[in-house]
Design an enzyme around this catalytic site. Structure first.
Site, PDB file in Angstrom:
ATOM      1  NE  ARG A 174      35.286  44.224  38.216  1.00 62.52           N
ATOM      2  CZ  ARG A 174      35.471  44.564  36.933  1.00 62.52           C
ATOM      3  NH1 ARG A 174      36.527  45.292  36.586  1.00 62.52           N
ATOM      4  NH2 ARG A 174      34.620  44.205  36.010  1.00 62.52           N
ATOM      5  CB  SER A 224      29.539  39.840  39.651  1.00 64.04           C
ATOM      6  OG  SER A 224      28.886  40.084  38.424  1.00 64.04           O
ATOM      7  CD  GLU A 294      33.470  41.624  40.731  1.00 62.77           C
ATOM      8  OE1 GLU A 294      32.815  42.618  40.404  1.00 62.77           O
ATOM      9  OE2 GLU A 294      33.809  40.736  39.914  1.00 62.77           O
TER      10      GLU A 294
END
Length: 301
Positions: A174, A224, A294
Protein backbone atom coordinates in the site's frame (compact mmCIF):
# COMPACT_ATOMS: atom_id res chain seq x y z
CA UNK A 1 -11.08 34.61 1.58
CA UNK A 2 -7.60 33.14 1.16
CA UNK A 3 -5.28 35.81 -0.28
CA UNK A 4 -4.20 33.50 -3.08
CA UNK A 5 -7.74 32.79 -4.27
CA UNK A 6 -7.79 35.61 -6.91
CA UNK A 7 -4.70 34.02 -8.52
CA UNK A 8 -6.78 31.05 -9.61
CA UNK A 9 -8.96 33.17 -11.87
CA UNK A 10 -5.90 34.58 -13.63
CA UNK A 11 -4.76 31.22 -15.00
CA UNK A 12 -6.25 28.53 -17.24
CA UNK A 13 -6.35 25.71 -14.69
CA UNK A 14 -9.77 24.18 -15.29
CA UNK A 15 -12.95 24.35 -13.25
CA UNK A 16 -12.69 26.01 -9.82
CA UNK A 17 -15.34 25.48 -7.12
CA UNK A 18 -14.91 27.60 -3.99
CA UNK A 19 -15.87 26.30 -0.54
CA UNK A 20 -17.03 23.02 -2.07
CA UNK A 21 -18.29 20.36 0.43
CA UNK A 22 -16.09 17.29 0.01
CA UNK A 23 -18.76 14.96 1.41
CA UNK A 24 -20.11 14.98 -2.16
CA UNK A 25 -16.91 13.37 -3.41
CA UNK A 26 -16.01 10.76 -0.78
CA UNK A 27 -17.38 7.22 -0.51
CA UNK A 28 -17.88 7.75 3.24
CA UNK A 29 -20.12 10.73 2.38
CA UNK A 30 -18.19 12.67 5.01
CA UNK A 31 -16.09 15.83 4.78
CA UNK A 32 -16.19 19.60 5.21
CA UNK A 33 -15.47 22.17 2.49
CA UNK A 34 -12.28 22.73 0.54
CA UNK A 35 -11.14 26.32 0.10
CA UNK A 36 -11.09 25.48 -3.60
CA UNK A 37 -11.77 22.28 -5.52
CA UNK A 38 -9.92 22.50 -8.84
CA UNK A 39 -10.77 20.16 -11.72
CA UNK A 40 -8.18 20.31 -14.53
CA UNK A 41 -9.02 18.70 -17.85
CA UNK A 42 -5.52 18.39 -19.32
CA UNK A 43 -1.90 17.78 -18.30
CA UNK A 44 -1.15 21.41 -19.16
CA UNK A 45 -3.81 22.71 -16.78
CA UNK A 46 -2.64 20.36 -14.04
CA UNK A 47 0.96 21.49 -14.53
CA UNK A 48 -0.12 25.13 -14.20
CA UNK A 49 -1.97 24.42 -10.96
CA UNK A 50 0.95 22.62 -9.33
CA UNK A 51 3.47 25.20 -10.52
CA UNK A 52 1.23 27.98 -9.19
CA UNK A 53 0.91 26.20 -5.84
CA UNK A 54 4.68 25.69 -5.67
CA UNK A 55 5.54 29.31 -6.50
CA UNK A 56 3.01 30.83 -4.07
CA UNK A 57 3.23 28.32 -1.24
CA UNK A 58 -0.38 27.18 -1.65
CA UNK A 59 -1.07 23.85 0.09
CA UNK A 60 -2.69 21.21 -2.09
CA UNK A 61 -3.81 17.63 -2.06
CA UNK A 62 -5.18 15.26 -4.66
CA UNK A 63 -8.58 13.59 -4.66
CA UNK A 64 -9.32 10.51 -6.73
CA UNK A 65 -12.72 8.86 -6.48
CA UNK A 66 -12.93 9.62 -2.76
CA UNK A 67 -12.37 6.11 -1.44
CA UNK A 68 -9.78 5.30 1.22
CA UNK A 69 -10.02 8.83 2.61
CA UNK A 70 -11.51 10.49 5.69
CA UNK A 71 -11.89 14.26 5.31
CA UNK A 72 -12.23 16.24 8.53
CA UNK A 73 -15.47 18.00 9.37
CA UNK A 74 -13.74 21.39 9.08
CA UNK A 75 -12.60 20.58 5.57
CA UNK A 76 -9.33 21.29 3.83
CA UNK A 77 -7.42 24.54 3.62
CA UNK A 78 -5.81 25.13 0.26
CA UNK A 79 -6.45 23.39 -3.04
CA UNK A 80 -8.03 20.00 -3.60
CA UNK A 81 -7.26 18.77 -7.11
CA UNK A 82 -9.49 16.24 -8.85
CA UNK A 83 -8.74 15.07 -12.40
CA UNK A 84 -11.46 15.99 -14.89
CA UNK A 85 -13.03 14.11 -17.84
CA UNK A 86 -9.94 14.67 -19.98
CA UNK A 87 -8.16 12.01 -17.89
CA UNK A 88 -10.91 9.41 -18.33
CA UNK A 89 -9.66 7.41 -21.33
CA UNK A 90 -8.48 3.88 -22.08
CA UNK A 91 -6.44 2.51 -24.97
CA UNK A 92 -5.62 -1.13 -25.66
CA UNK A 93 -2.24 -1.70 -27.33
CA UNK A 94 -1.76 -5.43 -27.87
CA UNK A 95 -1.31 -6.80 -24.32
CA UNK A 96 -0.87 -3.40 -22.71
CA UNK A 97 -3.52 -1.07 -21.33
CA UNK A 98 -2.98 2.69 -21.34
CA UNK A 99 -5.39 4.39 -18.93
CA UNK A 100 -5.89 7.96 -17.81
CA UNK A 101 -5.40 8.70 -14.13
CA UNK A 102 -9.08 9.48 -13.64
CA UNK A 103 -10.41 6.17 -14.96
CA UNK A 104 -12.50 4.06 -12.57
CA UNK A 105 -10.54 0.96 -11.62
CA UNK A 106 -13.73 -1.13 -11.57
CA UNK A 107 -14.64 0.04 -15.08
CA UNK A 108 -11.13 -0.73 -16.30
CA UNK A 109 -11.36 -4.30 -14.98
CA UNK A 110 -14.59 -4.90 -16.88
CA UNK A 111 -13.14 -3.42 -20.07
CA UNK A 112 -10.03 -5.59 -19.76
CA UNK A 113 -12.11 -8.73 -19.29
CA UNK A 114 -14.07 -7.99 -22.47
CA UNK A 115 -10.75 -7.71 -24.33
CA UNK A 116 -9.63 -11.09 -22.97
CA UNK A 117 -6.82 -9.46 -20.97
CA UNK A 118 -5.94 -11.00 -17.61
CA UNK A 119 -4.13 -9.43 -14.66
CA UNK A 120 -6.62 -6.95 -13.24
CA UNK A 121 -9.13 -9.41 -11.81
CA UNK A 122 -7.96 -8.67 -8.24
CA UNK A 123 -9.03 -5.03 -8.60
CA UNK A 124 -12.60 -5.61 -9.71
CA UNK A 125 -14.01 -4.38 -6.40
CA UNK A 126 -11.59 -1.57 -5.56
CA UNK A 127 -13.66 1.65 -5.81
CA UNK A 128 -10.81 3.99 -6.71
CA UNK A 129 -9.22 5.60 -9.74
CA UNK A 130 -6.24 4.43 -11.74
CA UNK A 131 -4.16 7.29 -10.35
CA UNK A 132 -5.13 6.48 -6.78
CA UNK A 133 -4.46 2.78 -7.32
CA UNK A 134 -0.93 3.50 -8.53
CA UNK A 135 -0.32 5.95 -5.67
CA UNK A 136 -1.45 3.39 -3.08
CA UNK A 137 -0.24 0.23 -4.86
CA UNK A 138 -3.81 -0.93 -4.40
CA UNK A 139 -4.31 -4.64 -3.99
CA UNK A 140 -6.63 -7.49 -3.05
CA UNK A 141 -6.85 -11.26 -3.28
CA UNK A 142 -3.10 -11.74 -3.11
CA UNK A 143 -2.15 -9.36 -5.91
CA UNK A 144 -1.59 -5.63 -6.37
CA UNK A 145 -0.83 -2.92 -8.91
CA UNK A 146 2.93 -3.53 -8.79
CA UNK A 147 2.37 -6.97 -10.39
CA UNK A 148 1.12 -5.44 -13.66
CA UNK A 149 2.56 -1.91 -13.57
CA UNK A 150 4.70 -0.90 -16.54
CA UNK A 151 5.05 2.90 -16.33
CA UNK A 152 3.22 6.10 -15.44
CA UNK A 153 3.19 9.71 -16.51
CA UNK A 154 3.30 11.95 -13.46
CA UNK A 155 3.04 15.71 -13.11
CA UNK A 156 5.38 16.50 -10.23
CA UNK A 157 4.65 19.18 -7.65
CA UNK A 158 6.97 21.53 -9.56
CA UNK A 159 4.73 21.31 -12.62
CA UNK A 160 7.22 19.15 -14.53
CA UNK A 161 6.06 16.04 -16.41
CA UNK A 162 7.99 12.85 -15.62
CA UNK A 163 7.73 9.20 -16.64
CA UNK A 164 8.35 6.61 -13.92
CA UNK A 165 8.92 2.91 -14.52
CA UNK A 166 8.31 0.13 -11.99
CA UNK A 167 11.72 0.52 -10.34
CA UNK A 168 11.20 4.26 -9.93
CA UNK A 169 7.94 3.69 -8.05
CA UNK A 170 9.51 1.76 -5.11
CA UNK A 171 6.29 -0.18 -4.57
CA UNK A 172 5.64 -1.91 -1.27
CA UNK A 173 2.51 -2.81 0.71
CA UNK A 174 0.00 0.00 0.00
CA UNK A 175 2.89 2.36 -0.72
CA UNK A 176 4.73 4.01 -3.59
CA UNK A 177 7.40 6.68 -4.00
CA UNK A 178 4.59 9.20 -4.49
CA UNK A 179 4.06 9.22 -0.74
CA UNK A 180 7.40 11.05 -0.56
CA UNK A 181 7.82 12.58 -4.04
CA UNK A 182 4.62 14.56 -4.49
CA UNK A 183 2.91 14.47 -7.84
CA UNK A 184 -0.22 13.28 -9.62
CA UNK A 185 -0.53 10.29 -11.95
CA UNK A 186 -2.05 11.42 -15.24
CA UNK A 187 -1.64 8.13 -17.12
CA UNK A 188 -0.58 4.56 -16.36
CA UNK A 189 0.46 1.62 -18.54
CA UNK A 190 -0.31 -1.91 -17.37
CA UNK A 191 1.19 -5.11 -18.79
CA UNK A 192 -1.50 -7.76 -19.13
CA UNK A 193 -1.66 -11.33 -20.43
CA UNK A 194 -4.00 -12.88 -22.96
CA UNK A 195 -6.60 -15.09 -21.36
CA UNK A 196 -9.99 -16.66 -21.85
CA UNK A 197 -12.76 -14.03 -21.69
CA UNK A 198 -15.18 -16.35 -19.94
CA UNK A 199 -12.64 -17.39 -17.32
CA UNK A 200 -11.67 -13.79 -16.63
CA UNK A 201 -15.32 -12.72 -16.35
CA UNK A 202 -16.01 -15.68 -14.06
CA UNK A 203 -13.14 -14.68 -11.77
CA UNK A 204 -14.47 -11.10 -11.59
CA UNK A 205 -17.96 -12.40 -10.82
CA UNK A 206 -16.64 -14.69 -8.08
CA UNK A 207 -14.77 -11.82 -6.41
CA UNK A 208 -17.90 -9.65 -6.71
CA UNK A 209 -20.06 -12.30 -5.05
CA UNK A 210 -17.52 -12.72 -2.28
CA UNK A 211 -17.50 -8.97 -1.63
CA UNK A 212 -21.29 -8.83 -1.62
CA UNK A 213 -21.46 -11.56 1.00
CA UNK A 214 -18.66 -10.30 3.24
CA UNK A 215 -18.63 -6.49 2.93
CA UNK A 216 -21.27 -3.85 3.87
CA UNK A 217 -21.44 -2.35 0.40
CA UNK A 218 -25.02 -1.15 0.89
CA UNK A 219 -23.77 1.53 3.31
CA UNK A 220 -21.37 4.43 2.81
CA UNK A 221 -17.87 3.27 3.75
CA UNK A 222 -14.25 3.54 2.64
CA UNK A 223 -13.12 -0.06 2.42
CA UNK A 224 -10.66 -1.51 4.92
CA UNK A 225 -9.88 1.00 7.65
CA UNK A 226 -6.68 -0.64 8.95
CA UNK A 227 -3.81 -2.42 7.26
CA UNK A 228 -3.40 -6.10 7.96
CA UNK A 229 -0.52 -6.61 10.43
CA UNK A 230 2.15 -9.13 9.41
CA UNK A 231 0.79 -12.67 9.64
CA UNK A 232 -2.70 -11.67 10.73
CA UNK A 233 -5.84 -9.83 9.69
CA UNK A 234 -7.14 -6.59 11.15
CA UNK A 235 -10.73 -7.80 10.81
CA UNK A 236 -10.01 -10.94 12.83
CA UNK A 237 -8.36 -8.95 15.62
CA UNK A 238 -11.23 -6.44 15.79
CA UNK A 239 -13.89 -9.16 15.77
CA UNK A 240 -12.03 -11.18 18.42
CA UNK A 241 -11.98 -8.09 20.62
CA UNK A 242 -15.78 -7.97 20.47
CA UNK A 243 -15.90 -4.62 18.70
CA UNK A 244 -18.31 -5.49 15.89
CA UNK A 245 -21.36 -3.24 16.07
CA UNK A 246 -19.66 -0.63 18.26
CA UNK A 247 -21.11 2.83 17.55
CA UNK A 248 -20.05 6.45 17.90
CA UNK A 249 -22.67 8.91 16.69
CA UNK A 250 -23.62 7.91 13.17
CA UNK A 251 -20.57 5.69 12.64
CA UNK A 252 -20.54 1.95 13.33
CA UNK A 253 -18.03 -0.88 13.20
CA UNK A 254 -19.68 -3.07 10.59
CA UNK A 255 -21.34 -6.22 11.89
CA UNK A 256 -20.61 -7.78 8.49
CA UNK A 257 -16.90 -6.99 8.25
CA UNK A 258 -15.05 -5.79 11.35
CA UNK A 259 -12.41 -3.82 9.40
CA UNK A 260 -15.09 -1.60 7.87
CA UNK A 261 -16.60 1.44 9.56
CA UNK A 262 -19.92 2.44 8.01
CA UNK A 263 -21.82 5.70 7.90
CA UNK A 264 -25.33 4.81 9.06
CA UNK A 265 -26.68 8.16 7.85
CA UNK A 266 -25.34 11.19 9.71
CA UNK A 267 -21.80 10.20 10.70
CA UNK A 268 -19.14 12.86 11.11
CA UNK A 269 -15.39 12.49 10.70
CA UNK A 270 -15.05 12.80 14.46
CA UNK A 271 -17.42 9.86 14.91
CA UNK A 272 -15.21 7.72 12.66
CA UNK A 273 -12.03 8.89 14.37
CA UNK A 274 -13.50 8.06 17.78
CA UNK A 275 -14.09 4.47 16.64
CA UNK A 276 -10.66 4.21 15.01
CA UNK A 277 -8.89 5.37 18.17
CA UNK A 278 -10.94 3.02 20.37
CA UNK A 279 -10.16 0.08 18.09
CA UNK A 280 -6.43 0.89 18.09
CA UNK A 281 -6.22 1.26 21.87
CA UNK A 282 -8.24 -1.92 22.49
CA UNK A 283 -6.20 -4.07 20.12
CA UNK A 284 -2.95 -2.63 21.44
CA UNK A 285 -3.85 -3.32 25.08
CA UNK A 286 -5.13 -6.84 24.33
CA UNK A 287 -2.47 -8.04 21.88
CA UNK A 288 0.34 -5.49 21.75
CA UNK A 289 -0.33 -5.04 18.03
CA UNK A 290 -0.53 -1.46 16.79
CA UNK A 291 -3.03 -1.25 13.95
CA UNK A 292 -1.98 1.20 11.24
CA UNK A 293 -4.72 3.03 9.33
CA UNK A 294 -5.05 2.18 5.66
CA UNK A 295 -7.32 5.19 5.12
CA UNK A 296 -5.83 8.66 4.87
CA UNK A 297 -7.10 11.16 7.44
CA UNK A 298 -6.86 14.65 5.94
CA UNK A 299 -8.01 18.18 6.62
CA UNK A 300 -8.15 20.78 9.36
CA UNK A 301 -8.68 19.46 12.90
Amino acid sequence: MQQWMPLLAEHDIGKVLEHEPLSKYTTWKIGGPADALVIPDSKEQLARILKLASEHGIPWMQLGRGSNMLVSDKGIRGLVIKLGPGFDYVRFEDEQIVAGGGVSLVKLCVMASKQGLSGLEFAGGIPGSVGGAVYMNAGAHGSDVSQIFQSAEIVLDTGELAVYNAEDMHFSYRHSVLHEQRGMVTEAVFQMKRGDREEISAALAAFKDRRRLTQPLQLACAGSVFRNPPGDYAARLIESAGLKGLKAGGAEVSVQHANFIVNTGQATAEDVLTLMKHIQSTISSQTGIKLVPEVFVVGER
